[in-house]
Design a protein around this motif. Structure first.
Motif, PDB file in Angstrom:
ATOM      1  N   GLN A  44      17.367 -22.976  22.256  1.00 17.86           N
ATOM      2  CA  GLN A  44      16.779 -22.211  23.348  1.00 17.86           C
ATOM      3  C   GLN A  44      15.709 -23.281  23.905  1.00 17.86           C
ATOM      4  N   GLN A  95      23.051  -8.588  23.731  1.00 19.25           N
ATOM      5  CA  GLN A  95      22.882  -9.903  23.667  1.00 19.25           C
ATOM      6  C   GLN A  95      21.523 -10.065  22.703  1.00 19.25           C
ATOM      7  N   GLU A 149      19.599 -18.366  16.594  1.00 15.98           N
ATOM      8  CA  GLU A 149      20.696 -17.816  16.645  1.00 15.98           C
ATOM      9  C   GLU A 149      20.937 -16.641  17.727  1.00 15.98           C
ATOM     10  N   ALA A 150      21.948 -16.551  18.168  1.00 18.54           N
ATOM     11  CA  ALA A 150      22.481 -15.472  18.841  1.00 18.54           C
ATOM     12  C   ALA A 150      23.704 -14.564  18.637  1.00 18.54           C
ATOM     13  N   TYR A 162      26.357 -17.181  17.273  1.00 16.39           N
ATOM     14  CA  TYR A 162      26.237 -18.419  17.934  1.00 16.39           C
ATOM     15  C   TYR A 162      25.236 -19.060  17.584  1.00 16.39           C
ATOM     16  N   GLN A 163      25.500 -20.263  17.372  1.00 18.07           N
ATOM     17  CA  GLN A 163      24.472 -21.457  17.111  1.00 18.07           C
ATOM     18  C   GLN A 163      23.341 -21.630  18.142  1.00 18.07           C
ATOM     19  N   LEU A 164      22.365 -21.476  18.261  1.00 15.44           N
ATOM     20  CA  LEU A 164      21.318 -21.713  19.488  1.00 15.44           C
ATOM     21  C   LEU A 164      20.313 -22.662  19.644  1.00 15.44           C
ATOM     22  N   GLY A 215      30.714 -20.054  24.348  1.00 15.61           N
ATOM     23  CA  GLY A 215      29.295 -20.347  24.316  1.00 15.61           C
ATOM     24  C   GLY A 215      29.022 -20.437  25.840  1.00 15.61           C
ATOM     25  N   ARG A 241      18.904 -12.837  20.823  1.00 19.90           N
ATOM     26  CA  ARG A 241      18.485 -14.267  20.341  1.00 19.90           C
ATOM     27  C   ARG A 241      17.293 -14.105  19.405  1.00 19.90           C
ATOM     28  N   THR A 248      19.433 -24.757  27.306  1.00 18.09           N
ATOM     29  CA  THR A 248      19.727 -23.893  26.357  1.00 18.09           C
ATOM     30  C   THR A 248      21.279 -23.972  26.098  1.00 18.09           C
ATOM     31  N   ARG A 249      21.563 -24.112  24.791  1.00 14.51           N
ATOM     32  CA  ARG A 249      23.008 -24.064  24.533  1.00 14.51           C
ATOM     33  C   ARG A 249      23.042 -23.226  23.423  1.00 14.51           C
ATOM     34  N   ALA A 250      24.368 -22.485  23.582  1.00  9.70           N
ATOM     35  CA  ALA A 250      24.805 -21.616  22.526  1.00  9.70           C
ATOM     36  C   ALA A 250      26.339 -21.714  22.209  1.00  9.70           C
TER      37      ALA A 250
END
Length: 299
Positions: free
Chosen positions: A28, A73, A38-39, A24-26, A240, A75, A264-266
């Protein structure tokens, strides 16, 4: 919570001898800003000893193991000159009829200032909390919490069967990562949970045209909203998530940060299946390239 049926489809996917890996593009939320990173989500089934609450590895034991869906998980993100590494492990039994609650959650946070560790273990009808921190005001803590829903287990629950997700007003123990980053002690709170169709522009399914759902938790007491977006059809891939909260942190008698809400978005960029624990030679780095995990914030 109802039992998860062991369908042929379920067995083929989760008992194939491989794990599911998603990158995932993170962005934070930290220190009144959002930081690229990244996550990685790793989902895999394994045999677990419910008493010792560790992975069964074939040694002599009087315990009978149970099959769990484990999520790791991870990050990674940088704040200014220094970076963070966060890892959460969740162990949720496949047989909800025999084990209706997640057995264990463990989260560690490392940064250039030090490290913290939080663990929840289900013992009888309570979650036993053990936490350690390099901050004086947090230091070493133990507590006993009611065995209610864990926010951290929602990720594994929805992968097993979204129909088992709690809805409405829910007594819940918030996520260990958000609580740690906000320096808020873990305790039972009330959140409102909704499951709706997702038609937004941010998250995309693995296959074009597949339907998405959004599971949203709202915590009125702490001004926080978590949304997990996932595919409606099995195996319910997570597209996401978004986690919105302010930057206020309290340590002892001092309050840091602002009341500005940030998210925060993933966003999922790749998924593959692999027996990754056996892929540790230089030649296996091609799988890392396929997953796209090339560095903080890079697509």
């Amino acid at each position: 919570m109802s039992s998860t049926p062991a369908s042929a489809e379920f067995t083929r996917y989760w008992y194939s001898g491989q794990a599911e890996l998603s990158r995932y593009q993170l962005l934070q939320n930290r220190y009144d800003d959002v930081h690229p990173g990244e996550a990685i989500l790793v989902f895999v089934t394994e045999d677990f000893l419910p008493g010792k609450q560790v992975k069964m590895e074939g040694g002599p034991t009087r315990e009978t193991s149970t099959s769990v869906l484990k999520m790791n998980q991870m990050r990674r993100f940088a704040t200014g000159i220094y970076d963070y590494s966060i890892n959460t492990s969740v162990f949720t039994p496949i047989s909800a009829g025999q084990f209706p609650r997640t057995l264990k959650v463990a989260t560690s946070v490392q940064d250039w200032c030090g490290q913290t560790y939080t663990q929840l273990n289900l013992r009888r009808n309570t979650y036993q909390l053990e936490a350690h921190s390099y901050f004086q005001q947090e230091a070493d803590q133990t507590d006993s919490l009611d065995a209610v829903v864990l926010e951290d287990e929602l990720w594994t629950r929805l992968r097993l069967d979204p129909k088992t997700l709690p809805l409405g007003d829910v007594r819940i123990i918030p996520g260990t990562v958000a609580s740690r980053l906000r320096h808020q002690p873990l305790h039972v709170e009330t959140a409102h949970a909704e499951l709706t169709r997702y038609n937004g522009p941010v998250f995309k399914p693995a296959q074009a045209g597949a339907a998405l759902q959004a599971y949203t938790l709202t915590y009125p007491a702490t001004n926080r909203t978590l949304r997990i977006v996932f595919e409606e059809a099995f195996p319910y891939l997570i597209a996401g998530w978004e986690d919105t909260y302010d930057g206020q942190m309290k340590l002892g008698n001092q309050t840091y940060g602002s009341s500005k809400l940030l998210t925060t978005r993933a966003i999922r960029t790749a998924t593959l299946k692999s027996d990754y624990w056996q892929r540790h030679t230089p030649a296996d780095s091609v799988l890392r390239q396929q997953l796209g995990t090339t560095g903080f914030g890079k697509p």
